[in-house]
Design a protein around this motif. Structure first.
Motif, PDB file in Angstrom:
ATOM      1  N   LEU A 101      -3.323  31.565  -6.185  1.00 34.97           N
ATOM      2  CA  LEU A 101      -3.093  32.229  -4.907  1.00 34.97           C
ATOM      3  C   LEU A 101      -4.169  31.843  -3.890  1.00 34.97           C
ATOM      4  O   LEU A 101      -3.874  31.536  -2.732  1.00 34.97           O
ATOM      5  CB  LEU A 101      -3.056  33.740  -5.131  1.00 34.97           C
ATOM      6  CG  LEU A 101      -2.702  34.620  -3.937  1.00 34.97           C
ATOM      7  CD1 LEU A 101      -1.853  35.812  -4.393  1.00 34.97           C
ATOM      8  CD2 LEU A 101      -3.959  35.150  -3.259  1.00 34.97           C
ATOM      9  N   THR A 102      -5.434  31.818  -4.337  1.00 35.38           N
ATOM     10  CA  THR A 102      -6.542  31.487  -3.443  1.00 35.38           C
ATOM     11  C   THR A 102      -6.475  30.046  -2.966  1.00 35.38           C
ATOM     12  O   THR A 102      -6.660  29.754  -1.775  1.00 35.38           O
ATOM     13  CB  THR A 102      -7.888  31.732  -4.153  1.00 35.38           C
ATOM     14  OG1 THR A 102      -7.981  33.104  -4.532  1.00 35.38           O
ATOM     15  CG2 THR A 102      -9.054  31.377  -3.238  1.00 35.38           C
ATOM     16  N   ILE A 103      -6.230  29.139  -3.879  1.00 34.69           N
ATOM     17  CA  ILE A 103      -6.157  27.724  -3.521  1.00 34.69           C
ATOM     18  C   ILE A 103      -5.081  27.487  -2.477  1.00 34.69           C
ATOM     19  O   ILE A 103      -5.292  26.801  -1.471  1.00 34.69           O
ATOM     20  CB  ILE A 103      -5.898  26.871  -4.777  1.00 34.69           C
ATOM     21  CG1 ILE A 103      -7.170  26.756  -5.620  1.00 34.69           C
ATOM     22  CG2 ILE A 103      -5.393  25.478  -4.402  1.00 34.69           C
ATOM     23  CD1 ILE A 103      -6.982  26.042  -6.925  1.00 34.69           C
ATOM     24  N   ALA A 108      -3.374  26.409   3.098  1.00 43.51           N
ATOM     25  CA  ALA A 108      -2.402  26.738   4.138  1.00 43.51           C
ATOM     26  C   ALA A 108      -3.076  27.225   5.409  1.00 43.51           C
ATOM     27  O   ALA A 108      -2.636  26.914   6.525  1.00 43.51           O
ATOM     28  CB  ALA A 108      -1.429  27.804   3.626  1.00 43.51           C
ATOM     29  N   THR A 109      -4.168  27.969   5.278  1.00 47.88           N
ATOM     30  CA  THR A 109      -4.907  28.441   6.449  1.00 47.88           C
ATOM     31  C   THR A 109      -5.511  27.277   7.219  1.00 47.88           C
ATOM     32  O   THR A 109      -5.490  27.246   8.456  1.00 47.88           O
ATOM     33  CB  THR A 109      -6.007  29.431   6.025  1.00 47.88           C
ATOM     34  OG1 THR A 109      -5.399  30.561   5.379  1.00 47.88           O
ATOM     35  CG2 THR A 109      -6.808  29.907   7.224  1.00 47.88           C
ATOM     36  N   SER A 110      -6.058  26.301   6.502  1.00 43.86           N
ATOM     37  CA  SER A 110      -6.593  25.111   7.165  1.00 43.86           C
ATOM     38  C   SER A 110      -5.511  24.375   7.932  1.00 43.86           C
ATOM     39  O   SER A 110      -5.720  23.921   9.062  1.00 43.86           O
ATOM     40  CB  SER A 110      -7.224  24.174   6.131  1.00 43.86           C
ATOM     41  OG  SER A 110      -8.444  24.689   5.648  1.00 43.86           O
ATOM     42  N   ALA A 111      -4.355  24.231   7.324  1.00 43.41           N
ATOM     43  CA  ALA A 111      -3.249  23.536   7.986  1.00 43.41           C
ATOM     44  C   ALA A 111      -2.750  24.318   9.199  1.00 43.41           C
ATOM     45  O   ALA A 111      -2.401  23.732  10.227  1.00 43.41           O
ATOM     46  CB  ALA A 111      -2.106  23.315   6.988  1.00 43.41           C
ATOM     47  N   GLY A 131     -12.643  17.990  -5.617  1.00 40.12           N
ATOM     48  CA  GLY A 131     -12.437  19.082  -6.563  1.00 40.12           C
ATOM     49  C   GLY A 131     -11.006  19.589  -6.570  1.00 40.12           C
ATOM     50  O   GLY A 131     -10.091  18.971  -5.999  1.00 40.12           O
ATOM     51  N   GLY A 132     -10.806  20.732  -7.188  1.00 38.28           N
ATOM     52  CA  GLY A 132      -9.456  21.263  -7.364  1.00 38.28           C
ATOM     53  C   GLY A 132      -8.732  21.621  -6.093  1.00 38.28           C
ATOM     54  O   GLY A 132      -7.489  21.607  -6.051  1.00 38.28           O
ATOM     55  N   LEU A 133      -9.457  21.931  -5.031  1.00 41.81           N
ATOM     56  CA  LEU A 133      -8.819  22.295  -3.769  1.00 41.81           C
ATOM     57  C   LEU A 133      -8.354  21.077  -2.976  1.00 41.81           C
ATOM     58  O   LEU A 133      -7.416  21.173  -2.172  1.00 41.81           O
ATOM     59  CB  LEU A 133      -9.802  23.118  -2.923  1.00 41.81           C
ATOM     60  CG  LEU A 133      -9.334  23.625  -1.565  1.00 41.81           C
ATOM     61  CD1 LEU A 133      -8.076  24.474  -1.689  1.00 41.81           C
ATOM     62  CD2 LEU A 133     -10.443  24.407  -0.875  1.00 41.81           C
TER      63      LEU A 133
END
Length: 318
Positions: A101-103, A108-111, A131-133
Motif C-alpha cells: 500500500l505504501t509503495i 502515485a503521489t509523485s506522479a 531499491g524496491g520503490l
C-alpha cells in the motif's frame, strides 16, 4: 473476524490508472491527517516505530503502523500493516499489507504532483536509486507523462539490472518505453526531463550544476531531517513544492536544512499538493523553471489507497 488483505490483493486493487485520480480527489476533501508519530524502539539497532493516522468525519479511519530497522540484514528494513475502521461506529473493517500500500501510494503521489509541475512534453525520466520503490516510480510517472525513455542510476549495477527487469515486466508499464542503466549520474541528470530520487542518502547526490532548465525533480527519499538528496545550489534556484507543509517543514532534510542555513525562506515553498489539486496554485509557471516536489508521505494518501482496497474487496465478495 476482521479480514486480512494480502500484498497481492492490495496490488490488484490499486492500479495506477485508478489510484492517481483517486488521490487527486482525496486531496480536495476534508481529511484529518496529523503529522506522523515517531518513537525510537532501540538505540542499539536504531529501530523506529511510526504511527500514521487519518480519518474522515463521515467515512473511514485508518492507522498505518510502520517499523524501520536500518540494520536488518536478514529481513527488509521496513515493515508495515494498515488497519481500516469505520469512523462513526469504530468497527474495524480490515487489516491490510502496509508495505505494498505504501509503495503504491508513494509512487502515485509523485506522479500526481508531476502532472501539475513537470513540463507536459517531458519524455526522459531518470530514476536515482534502485531499491524496491524505483520500479513503481518509473511505472507511475508513465501514467501522467508520455515517457519514452527511463534511465536507472544506482551504486550497484546488479541491483540496477534487477530494477530494470522489474520495470520491463510490470504489467502497467508501457511496452514502447525504453529502459537503460547508467553509470554516469552527471550526464544522465543533464539529459533528463524528470529526475526521481528514492534514496536514503545523507549527502546530496544530485547537484544543481548538473540540472538543466525546465527539469522537474521528484524527491522521495530524505524522509528525516538528516537526509539529503540534492544540494543547496539546486534548492535555491528551484521552485519548491511539497506533499504537505506540516510534514515537509519538520521531516524533510532537503527542506529543513535549507531553511536552517538560510538557503530557503518559508515563502520559497510555494504550495502543497492539496493546493495544486484544488487549483489554488497553478503549478509550473514557465517551461524553463526548475521545479522540485519534496514528499515525506502523508496519512491521507494511505487512507485513500485503503478505501480503494476495501471497495475492491467488497466488490469481489458481492
Amino acid at each position: 473476524m476482521v479480514p486480512f488483505v494480502s500484498k497481492d490483493e492490495v496490488r490488484q486493487a490499486l492500479p495506477y490508472s485508478v489510484l492517481i485520480p483517486s488521490l487527486r480527489a482525496m486531496f480536495k476533501q476534508d481529511v484529518v491527517s496529523p503529522v506522523r508519530h515517531a518513537h525510537s524502539l532501540s538505540a542499539v539497532s536504531n529501530s523506529t516505530l511510526l504511527l500514521m493516522p487519518a480519518w474522515q468525519a463521515h467515512g473511514s479511519t485508518g492507522v498505518k503502523l510502520v517499523t524501520v530497522a536500518p540494520h536488518n540484514t536478514q529481513h527488509p528494513t521496513v515493515h508495515a500493516i494498515y488497519i481500516l475502521l469505520d469512523t462513526e461506529s469504530g468497527v474495524p473493517l480490515a487489516l491490510m499489507d502496509g508495505e505494498e500500500l505504501t509503495i503504491r501510494r508513494t509512487a502515485a503521489t509523485s506522479a500526481l504532483a508531476s502532472s501539475f509541475i513537470s513540463r507536459e512534453d517531458s519524455q526522459h525520466l531518470l530514476i536515482v536509486g534502485n531499491g524496491g520503490l524505483a520500479p513503481h516510480l518509473a511505472v507511475a510517472h508513465c501514467h501522467t507523462r508520455t515517457i519514452k525513455k527511463v534511465t536507472i542510476w544506482g551504486r550497484k549495477k546488479e541491483k540496477s539490472e534487477h530494477c530494470r527487469a522489474a520495470i520491463l515486466t510490470h504489467p502497467e508499464f508501457p511496452t514502447q518505453t525504453q529502459v537503460d542503466i547508467s553509470d554516469q549520474l552527471e550526464a544522465s541528470c543533464s539529459d533528463a526531463d524528470i529526475i526521481s530520487c528514492a534514496t536514503t542518502s545523507t549527502e546530496p547526490i544530485v547537484l544543481g550544476d548538473w540540472v538543466r532548465a525546465g527539469t522537474h525533480l521528484d524527491l522521495v527519499g530524505g524522509f528525516t531531517p538528516m537526509m539529503r538528496e540534492v544540494d543547496d545550489h539546486l534548492m535555491a534556484k528551484a521552485t519548491v513544492f511539497v506533499d504537505t507543509f506540516a510534514g515537509a517543514l519538520t521531516e524533510a532534510g532537503d527542506i529543513v536544512q535549507c531553511l536552517n542555513n538560510g538557503v530557503l525562506t518559508r515563502d520559497a515553498i510555494v504550495a502543497e499538493l492539496a493546493m495544486l489539486c484544488r487549483t489554488e496554485h497553478s503549478g509550473r509557471q514557465t517551461a524553463k523553471e526548475i521545479s522540485i516536489f519534496k514528499s515525506v508521505g502523508a496519512a491521507l494518501e494511505d487512507l485513500c489507497a485503503a478505501n480503494l482496497v476495501w471497495r475492491a474487496l467488497n466488490n469481489r465478495v458481492d
